[in-house]
Design a protein around this motif. Structure first.
Motif, PDB file in Angstrom:
ATOM      1  N   MET A   1       0.842  -1.187   0.000  1.00 60.19           N
ATOM      2  CA  MET A   1       0.000   0.000   0.000  1.00 60.19           C
ATOM      3  C   MET A   1       0.877   1.237   0.000  1.00 60.19           C
ATOM      4  N   ASN A   2       0.515   2.206  -0.792  1.00 64.09           N
ATOM      5  CA  ASN A   2       1.206   3.489  -0.836  1.00 64.09           C
ATOM      6  C   ASN A   2       0.713   4.336   0.331  1.00 64.09           C
ATOM      7  N   GLN A   3       1.514   4.465   1.381  1.00 69.52           N
ATOM      8  CA  GLN A   3       1.055   5.118   2.606  1.00 69.52           C
ATOM      9  C   GLN A   3       1.108   6.635   2.530  1.00 69.52           C
ATOM     10  N   PRO A   4       0.114   7.277   3.166  1.00 65.44           N
ATOM     11  CA  PRO A   4       0.124   8.737   3.243  1.00 65.44           C
ATOM     12  C   PRO A   4       1.262   9.212   4.135  1.00 65.44           C
ATOM     13  N   LYS A   5       1.628  10.483   3.990  1.00 65.49           N
ATOM     14  CA  LYS A   5       2.709  11.059   4.786  1.00 65.49           C
ATOM     15  C   LYS A   5       2.419  10.957   6.282  1.00 65.49           C
ATOM     16  N   ILE A 101      -8.725  10.806   9.743  1.00 66.07           N
ATOM     17  CA  ILE A 101      -9.717   9.777  10.030  1.00 66.07           C
ATOM     18  C   ILE A 101     -10.530  10.214  11.235  1.00 66.07           C
ATOM     19  N   TYR A 102     -11.822  10.311  11.057  1.00 64.24           N
ATOM     20  CA  TYR A 102     -12.746  10.703  12.125  1.00 64.24           C
ATOM     21  C   TYR A 102     -13.340   9.452  12.754  1.00 64.24           C
ATOM     22  N   LEU A 103     -13.049   9.255  14.037  1.00 60.79           N
ATOM     23  CA  LEU A 103     -13.665   8.171  14.798  1.00 60.79           C
ATOM     24  C   LEU A 103     -14.944   8.727  15.419  1.00 60.79           C
ATOM     25  N   ASN A 104     -16.066   8.418  14.803  1.00 61.84           N
ATOM     26  CA  ASN A 104     -17.352   8.946  15.243  1.00 61.84           C
ATOM     27  C   ASN A 104     -18.015   7.968  16.213  1.00 61.84           C
ATOM     28  N   VAL A 105     -18.141   8.396  17.457  1.00 62.61           N
ATOM     29  CA  VAL A 105     -18.740   7.571  18.505  1.00 62.61           C
ATOM     30  C   VAL A 105     -19.913   8.362  19.094  1.00 62.61           C
ATOM     31  N   PRO A 106     -21.080   7.726  19.256  1.00 62.51           N
ATOM     32  CA  PRO A 106     -22.247   8.420  19.802  1.00 62.51           C
ATOM     33  C   PRO A 106     -21.996   8.942  21.227  1.00 62.51           C
ATOM     34  N   PRO A 107     -22.592  10.116  21.551  1.00 63.83           N
ATOM     35  CA  PRO A 107     -22.367  10.722  22.866  1.00 63.83           C
ATOM     36  C   PRO A 107     -22.670   9.818  24.065  1.00 63.83           C
ATOM     37  N   HIS A 108     -23.683   8.960  23.981  1.00 63.27           N
ATOM     38  CA  HIS A 108     -23.992   8.113  25.141  1.00 63.27           C
ATOM     39  C   HIS A 108     -22.871   7.105  25.414  1.00 63.27           C
ATOM     40  N   ILE A 109     -22.187   6.669  24.381  1.00 60.02           N
ATOM     41  CA  ILE A 109     -21.049   5.757  24.576  1.00 60.02           C
ATOM     42  C   ILE A 109     -19.838   6.545  25.080  1.00 60.02           C
ATOM     43  N   LEU A 110     -19.649   7.757  24.570  1.00 60.26           N
ATOM     44  CA  LEU A 110     -18.567   8.613  25.072  1.00 60.26           C
ATOM     45  C   LEU A 110     -18.738   8.844  26.574  1.00 60.26           C
ATOM     46  N   TRP A 111     -19.971   9.056  27.001  1.00 54.58           N
ATOM     47  CA  TRP A 111     -20.261   9.268  28.420  1.00 54.58           C
ATOM     48  C   TRP A 111     -19.857   8.039  29.236  1.00 54.58           C
ATOM     49  N   GLU A 112     -20.214   6.858  28.749  1.00 52.75           N
ATOM     50  CA  GLU A 112     -19.839   5.618  29.449  1.00 52.75           C
ATOM     51  C   GLU A 112     -18.331   5.518  29.616  1.00 52.75           C
ATOM     52  N   LYS A 167      -8.621  -0.964   5.632  1.00 51.65           N
ATOM     53  CA  LYS A 167      -9.353  -1.197   4.380  1.00 51.65           C
ATOM     54  C   LYS A 167      -9.644   0.139   3.683  1.00 51.65           C
ATOM     55  N   GLU A 168     -10.085   1.133   4.452  1.00 51.61           N
ATOM     56  CA  GLU A 168     -10.381   2.456   3.883  1.00 51.61           C
ATOM     57  C   GLU A 168      -9.107   3.135   3.361  1.00 51.61           C
ATOM     58  N   LEU A 169      -7.997   3.003   4.103  1.00 47.81           N
ATOM     59  CA  LEU A 169      -6.726   3.579   3.653  1.00 47.81           C
ATOM     60  C   LEU A 169      -6.277   2.943   2.347  1.00 47.81           C
ATOM     61  N   GLN A 170      -6.435   1.633   2.268  1.00 45.24           N
ATOM     62  CA  GLN A 170      -6.056   0.906   1.049  1.00 45.24           C
ATOM     63  C   GLN A 170      -6.840   1.448  -0.144  1.00 45.24           C
ATOM     64  N   THR A 171      -8.143   1.611   0.029  1.00 47.43           N
ATOM     65  CA  THR A 171      -8.993   2.132  -1.038  1.00 47.43           C
ATOM     66  C   THR A 171      -8.583   3.549  -1.403  1.00 47.43           C
ATOM     67  N   LEU A 172      -8.366   4.379  -0.398  1.00 46.16           N
ATOM     68  CA  LEU A 172      -7.983   5.778  -0.618  1.00 46.16           C
ATOM     69  C   LEU A 172      -6.645   5.891  -1.354  1.00 46.16           C
ATOM     70  N   CYS A 173      -5.686   5.061  -0.958  1.00 46.86           N
ATOM     71  CA  CYS A 173      -4.340   5.130  -1.534  1.00 46.86           C
ATOM     72  C   CYS A 173      -4.282   4.539  -2.944  1.00 46.86           C
ATOM     73  N   GLU A 174      -5.267   3.738  -3.305  1.00 41.39           N
ATOM     74  CA  GLU A 174      -5.302   3.160  -4.658  1.00 41.39           C
ATOM     75  C   GLU A 174      -5.813   4.166  -5.670  1.00 41.39           C
ATOM     76  N   HIS A 175      -6.484   5.214  -5.194  1.00 37.92           N
ATOM     77  CA  HIS A 175      -7.072   6.209  -6.113  1.00 37.92           C
ATOM     78  C   HIS A 175      -6.222   7.419  -6.266  1.00 37.92           C
TER      79      HIS A 175
END
Length: 175
Positions: A1-5, A101-112, A167-175
């Protein structure tokens, strides 16, 4: 995979940026840095102390300087503080110099995850659960603005999140 900087993780406090970032760096053979930890190393004091002495504005200035340096490095997985996206300068540094990369976690889980953590200055308020919901509502559009990849998290293991990111990085780096 061609890695980002540079790979930059953004998301709310408790979203798993540090945990996922460490594992992702290990899997990709890259160096891992947590920007909040780096600020503490550079100043010699804990972040709550910086907030106490300099306020949030003082901390945010330090954060921008640190992000400016770190986003210029290659071969790095960088976990940012939850509020790093507040600054337009920070958003430009992150999205212009790396894959965000945005790790989106719902507020109720963040509270836990964060309810017993006293090291998070912005959550030391009478209603921390409500504060998390407010912060998420305000910051979610900013996280989405800078993100090249959005990973919906919360109940999955850090390992599963790392696999999704790979998997997402692989897809992104292939384009």
């Amino acid at each position: 995979m061609n890695q980002p900087k540079c790979i930059v993780l953004v998301g709310m406090p408790g979203s798993g940026k540090t945990t996922v970032g460490r594992e992702l760096a290990k899997r990709l053979g890259l160096r891992f840095v947590d920007s909040d930890h780096e600020i503490e190393l550079r100043t010699g004091v804990k972040i709550p102390t910086i907030f106490e002495i300099e306020g949030e504005d003082g901390f945010r200035k330090r954060e921008t300087c640190t992000l400016d340096v770190l986003t210029q490095e290659s071969g790095l997985v960088l976990a940012t503080g939850g509020g790093a996206v507040i600054s337009p300068v920070n958003r430009q540094l992150m999205s212009g110099r790396g894959v965000v990369i945005y790790l989106n976690v719902p507020p109720h889980i963040l509270w836990e995850r964060t309810r017993h953590d006293r090291s998070r200055p912005l959550l030391q308020v009478p209603d921390p659960r409500g504060r998390l919901q407010q912060l998420h509502a305000a910051r979610d559009p900013l996280y989405r603005e800078v993100a090249h990849i959005i990973v919906e998290g919360g109940r999955g293991t850090p390992h599963a999140m790392v696999r999704m990111i790979e998997k997402e990085l692989q897809t992104l780096c292939e384009h």
